[in-house]
Each structure stands twice: as structure tokens, then as C-alpha cells.
Design a protein around this motif. Structure first.
Motif, PDB file in Angstrom:
ATOM      1  N   ALA A  79      44.408  43.154  26.520  1.00 48.98           N
ATOM      2  CA  ALA A  79      44.802  42.074  25.796  1.00 48.98           C
ATOM      3  C   ALA A  79      43.908  40.886  25.705  1.00 48.98           C
ATOM      4  CB  ALA A  79      46.187  41.791  26.024  1.00 48.98           C
ATOM      5  N   GLY A  80      43.028  41.091  26.212  1.00 49.72           N
ATOM      6  CA  GLY A  80      41.927  39.909  26.301  1.00 49.72           C
ATOM      7  C   GLY A  80      42.094  38.564  27.367  1.00 49.72           C
ATOM      8  N   GLY A  81      42.811  39.006  28.293  1.00 43.12           N
ATOM      9  CA  GLY A  81      43.021  37.992  29.429  1.00 43.12           C
ATOM     10  C   GLY A  81      42.511  38.410  30.759  1.00 43.12           C
ATOM     11  N   ALA A  82      42.973  37.751  31.829  1.00 38.93           N
ATOM     12  CA  ALA A  82      42.507  38.015  33.178  1.00 38.93           C
ATOM     13  C   ALA A  82      43.639  37.346  33.918  1.00 38.93           C
ATOM     14  CB  ALA A  82      41.100  37.505  33.437  1.00 38.93           C
ATOM     15  N   ILE A  83      43.630  38.131  35.229  1.00 41.81           N
ATOM     16  CA  ILE A  83      44.580  37.539  36.201  1.00 41.81           C
ATOM     17  C   ILE A  83      43.712  37.312  37.440  1.00 41.81           C
ATOM     18  CG2 ILE A  83      46.336  38.208  37.938  1.00 41.81           C
ATOM     19  CD1 ILE A  83      47.746  39.799  35.948  1.00 41.81           C
TER      20      ILE A  83
END
Length: 183
Positions: A79-83
Motif C-alpha cells: 500500500a506504500g507504507g512501512a512498519i
């Protein structure tokens, strides 16, 4: 650094009183993965702090938990994010550990891991009182979402930490802090 720590079950994915025991049982709440991606794109560092007593109870293995977390991270990445980090407590309620929320052990782990000495904003989003208590003990602004156990938690507003913000879900929280610039 702007840091948002999220509880997992009931905030990111649907919760189950029978525990999430497999990758197939892990189902994200509508809008939660995109909300994490939007927060990351807006400059927020995202971490997860999750009690996982199902390990101590023998409902799932550490390997299964890691596979669930890989699936979650992959969905966020797509989705274009990061954790940035996932902290979890594998202990049961009576094990006497220092990490199980409402104790702040996982919050401390995240802060140490991320080297987060200078945090401009700090938010903790959960669906239970113990989530909020863990964050408040380390200076995080408490956010209750009505997903998971959130509606039940909200029923006793007098027990909520002072200045708790309440949103229908993680997506609404993300919209708010991005639009308000953290206010």
C-alpha cells in the motif's frame, strides 16, 4: 520523529476472542492498511505493540505469529507504507512479565529500537484501556478506536485517560492527524 504506535488486534485487523491463530485468520479491518500507508507517507514512523498471549496458551507458535506479522508488513508495503518495528508480548496474563500491556515494556522496546529520544509527536492507538494506559505511562497521546473492543471500552468514559481522542477507526484517526498536522 513523529511516532504512532498501534495495537494490532482490533485496530489493524479484526479481533477474535478465540485468538488469531493462523495467517488465514488474520484479516485487516477495512481501511486500516491504507491508513498506515498514508501515515507513513505523511512522515509518521509506525510501530506496533501487541499482547499475544495465544503463544503462552499454546494456540499458536512463534513461527505462526511471525508469519502473520510478515503478511501484515507485506500488505502495508504494497500500500506504500512501512512498519518500523513490531513489539509483541508472548506471555500470559499471570506470567508476571514487564512487557504485557498495560505495562510499558513494549513501548520502551520500540523507543529503544527506534532510537527515539527526540519525538515531536507521540500517539498510541488502541481499542482497550490497557493499550492507552501503556502509552500514557510514556507520554503518548491516547487514541481510542471504536473497532475491536473499542465500543465496549468507550462505554466507561470515566476510566479513559485524560484527553483521549476517540475515532471510529484507524482510517478516521489517520485522516484527522494528517489534516490537522498532528493537532
Amino acid at each position: 520523529m513523529k511516532l504512532v504506535i498501534l495495537d494490532r488486534d482490533g485496530v489493524i485487523n479484526y479481533d477474535s476472542d478465540a485468538f488469531i491463530r493462523s495467517v488465514d485468520e488474520w484479516r485487516p479491518i477495512e481501511g486500516s492498511i491504507d491508513a498506515i500507508a498514508r501515515l507513513a507517507q505523511a512522515g509518521y514512523t509506525i510501530a506496533v505493540a501487541t499482547n499475544q498471549s495465544g503463544i503462552a496458551r499454546g494456540y499458536l507458535s512463534l513461527e505462526t505469529l511471525q508469519a502473520i506479522h510478515r503478511r501484515m508488513e507485506e500488505a502495508v508495503t504494497e500500500a506504500g507504507g512501512a512498519i518500523a518495528h513490531i513489539a509483541f508480548c508472548p506471555h500470559g496474563p499471570g506470567d508476571g512479565c514487564a512487557c504485557r500491556k498495560p505495562l510499558p515494556g513494549m513501548i520502551d522496546e520500540i523507543l529503544d529500537r527506534l532510537g527515539a529520544q527526540h519525538i515531536e509527536e507521540r500517539w498510541l492507538v488502541g481499542d482497550s484501556l490497557r493499550d492507552l494506559q501503556a502509552g500514557v505511562s510514556r507520554g503518548f497521546r491516547p487514541v481510542l478506536v471504536r473497532t475491536g473492543k473499542g465500543v465496549k471500552t468507550e462505554m466507561d468514559r470515566s476510566s479513559l485517560p485524560e484527553n483521549t481522542l476517540i475515532f471510529d477507526d484507524l482510517a478516521r484517526f489517520a485522516e484527522h492527524i494528517i489534516a490537522e498536522g498532528g493537532a
